[in-house]
Design a protein around this motif. Structure first.
Motif, mmCIF file in Angstrom:
data_model
loop_
_atom_site.group_PDB
_atom_site.id
_atom_site.type_symbol
_atom_site.label_atom_id
_atom_site.label_comp_id
_atom_site.label_asym_id
_atom_site.label_seq_id
_atom_site.Cartn_x
_atom_site.Cartn_y
_atom_site.Cartn_z
ATOM 1 N N ALA A 32 46.036 44.900 55.069
ATOM 2 C CA ALA A 32 46.467 43.501 55.108
ATOM 3 C C ALA A 32 47.399 43.128 53.955
ATOM 4 C CB ALA A 32 45.254 42.577 55.149
ATOM 5 N N PRO A 33 47.156 43.551 52.706
ATOM 6 C CA PRO A 33 48.107 43.199 51.646
ATOM 7 C C PRO A 33 49.485 43.819 51.835
ATOM 8 C CG PRO A 33 46.056 43.938 50.679
ATOM 9 C CD PRO A 33 45.974 44.196 52.138
ATOM 10 N N VAL A 34 49.555 44.960 52.501
ATOM 11 C CA VAL A 34 50.858 45.578 52.768
ATOM 12 C C VAL A 34 51.664 44.679 53.700
ATOM 13 C CG1 VAL A 34 52.000 47.594 53.747
ATOM 14 C CG2 VAL A 34 49.924 47.876 52.393
ATOM 15 N N ALA A 35 51.007 44.176 54.756
ATOM 16 C CA ALA A 35 51.690 43.254 55.664
ATOM 17 C C ALA A 35 52.051 41.957 54.941
ATOM 18 C CB ALA A 35 50.797 42.953 56.871
ATOM 19 N N ALA A 36 51.192 41.504 54.040
ATOM 20 C CA ALA A 36 51.494 40.289 53.279
ATOM 21 C C ALA A 36 52.695 40.498 52.369
ATOM 22 C CB ALA A 36 50.274 39.873 52.456
ATOM 23 N N MET A 37 52.779 41.657 51.750
ATOM 24 C CA MET A 37 53.902 41.934 50.858
ATOM 25 C C MET A 37 55.219 41.951 51.637
ATOM 26 S SD MET A 37 54.540 45.296 48.526
ATOM 27 C CE MET A 37 54.661 46.347 49.961
ATOM 28 N N PHE A 38 55.222 42.601 52.801
ATOM 29 C CA PHE A 38 56.437 42.643 53.600
ATOM 30 C C PHE A 38 56.785 41.275 54.175
ATOM 31 C CE2 PHE A 38 55.569 47.293 53.955
ATOM 32 C CZ PHE A 38 56.714 47.693 53.313
ATOM 33 N N SER A 39 55.772 40.486 54.550
ATOM 34 C CA SER A 39 56.076 39.165 55.102
ATOM 35 C C SER A 39 56.610 38.232 54.022
ATOM 36 C CB SER A 39 54.848 38.562 55.781
ATOM 37 O OG SER A 39 53.824 38.307 54.850
ATOM 38 N N LEU A 40 56.104 38.346 52.797
ATOM 39 C CA LEU A 40 56.617 37.514 51.704
ATOM 40 C C LEU A 40 58.059 37.881 51.373
ATOM 41 C CD1 LEU A 40 55.997 35.305 49.658
ATOM 42 C CD2 LEU A 40 55.167 37.072 48.114
ATOM 43 N N SER A 41 58.361 39.188 51.318
ATOM 44 C CA SER A 41 59.735 39.581 51.020
ATOM 45 C C SER A 41 60.682 39.217 52.165
ATOM 46 C CB SER A 41 59.806 41.082 50.734
ATOM 47 O OG SER A 41 59.381 41.810 51.864
ATOM 48 N N THR A 42 60.209 39.294 53.408
ATOM 49 C CA THR A 42 61.040 38.888 54.546
ATOM 50 C C THR A 42 61.297 37.390 54.510
ATOM 51 O OG1 THR A 42 60.059 40.665 55.831
ATOM 52 C CG2 THR A 42 61.241 38.985 57.054
ATOM 53 N N PHE A 43 60.282 36.613 54.116
ATOM 54 C CA PHE A 43 60.465 35.168 53.991
ATOM 55 C C PHE A 43 61.507 34.837 52.926
ATOM 56 C CE2 PHE A 43 59.256 31.332 51.597
ATOM 57 C CZ PHE A 43 59.551 30.386 52.566
ATOM 58 N N ILE A 44 61.450 35.543 51.820
ATOM 59 C CA ILE A 44 62.422 35.286 50.750
ATOM 60 C C ILE A 44 63.834 35.653 51.214
ATOM 61 C CG2 ILE A 44 63.159 36.058 48.463
ATOM 62 C CD1 ILE A 44 60.139 36.266 47.779
ATOM 63 N N MET A 45 63.980 36.770 51.929
ATOM 64 C CA MET A 45 65.305 37.150 52.447
ATOM 65 C C MET A 45 65.809 36.133 53.461
ATOM 66 S SD MET A 45 65.346 41.289 52.839
ATOM 67 C CE MET A 45 64.041 41.338 54.035
ATOM 68 N N ALA A 46 64.926 35.680 54.355
ATOM 69 C CA ALA A 46 65.349 34.731 55.381
ATOM 70 C C ALA A 46 65.732 33.393 54.777
ATOM 71 C CB ALA A 46 64.229 34.536 56.405
ATOM 72 N N ALA A 47 65.039 32.970 53.723
ATOM 73 C CA ALA A 47 65.341 31.681 53.111
ATOM 74 C C ALA A 47 66.543 31.755 52.178
ATOM 75 C CB ALA A 47 64.120 31.185 52.349
ATOM 76 N N ALA A 48 66.740 32.893 51.525
ATOM 77 C CA ALA A 48 67.787 32.980 50.504
ATOM 78 C C ALA A 48 69.139 33.433 51.045
ATOM 79 C CB ALA A 48 67.341 33.934 49.408
ATOM 80 N N GLU A 49 69.180 34.110 52.174
ATOM 81 C CA GLU A 49 70.455 34.655 52.634
ATOM 82 C C GLU A 49 71.487 33.579 52.958
ATOM 83 O OE1 GLU A 49 72.385 37.894 55.626
ATOM 84 O OE2 GLU A 49 70.239 37.583 55.661
ATOM 85 N N PRO A 50 71.138 32.479 53.614
ATOM 86 C CA PRO A 50 72.165 31.452 53.838
ATOM 87 C C PRO A 50 72.679 30.840 52.541
ATOM 88 C CG PRO A 50 70.318 31.101 55.297
ATOM 89 C CD PRO A 50 69.911 32.159 54.326
ATOM 90 N N LEU A 51 71.861 30.816 51.513
ATOM 91 C CA LEU A 51 72.296 30.246 50.240
ATOM 92 C C LEU A 51 73.252 31.176 49.500
ATOM 93 C CD1 LEU A 51 68.843 28.904 49.031
ATOM 94 C CD2 LEU A 51 70.678 27.617 50.138
#
Length: 131
Positions: A32-51
């Motif tokens: 579960a923490p592995v999936a959490a780590m990847f989901s957090l990094s994916t969230f950061i990429m999705a939120a930061a890329e348009p900026l």
């Protein structure tokens, strides 16, 4: 006259009824923490890329789809860990390997959820105060 031998007590076999559920609980709690780590990094990429992009509107739908898949995987692993941990504890009669692995899976899941809540509160906390 035939002598009757006293019945020898049968040796009780090891109680392993909850062992498979306990191992599943522990494995899900570890993944579960592995999936959490990847989901957090994916969230950061999705939120930061348009900026960070020079283009005004950028298509980040792939990141958001991946984020939904990873968060679904995370929720599935946590639910699997909790349910199989409870099954392992209920199926084991005494403190056996099944009960111990079920307890470890539940404890590790609780530790991960507590750490995850603190992490998400730390990530989400400053953004709401600045807005």
């Amino acid at each position: 006259m035939a002598s009757v031998q006293p019945a020898t007590p049968q040796r009780r076999s090891a109680d392993s009824r909850g062992l498979a559920a306990g191992i599943t609980s522990l494995a899900s709690a570890v993944l579960a923490p592995v999936a959490a780590m990847f989901s957090l990094s994916t969230f950061i990429m999705a939120a930061a890329e348009p900026l960070l992009a020079n283009v005004a509107v950028r298509d980040t739908s792939g990141y958001w789809v991946m984020l939904i898949v990873l968060v679904g995987l995370l929720a599935g692993l946590v639910l699997t860990s909790v349910i199989t941990g409870i099954v392992a504890i209920k199926r084991s009669d005494r403190m056996s390997a099944g009960r111990i692995t079920g307890l470890l899976g539940l404890a590790f899941t609780a530790f991960n959820l507590t750490g995850g809540l603190w992490t998400w509160a730390g990530v989400a906390g400053p953004w709401f105060t600045f807005g």
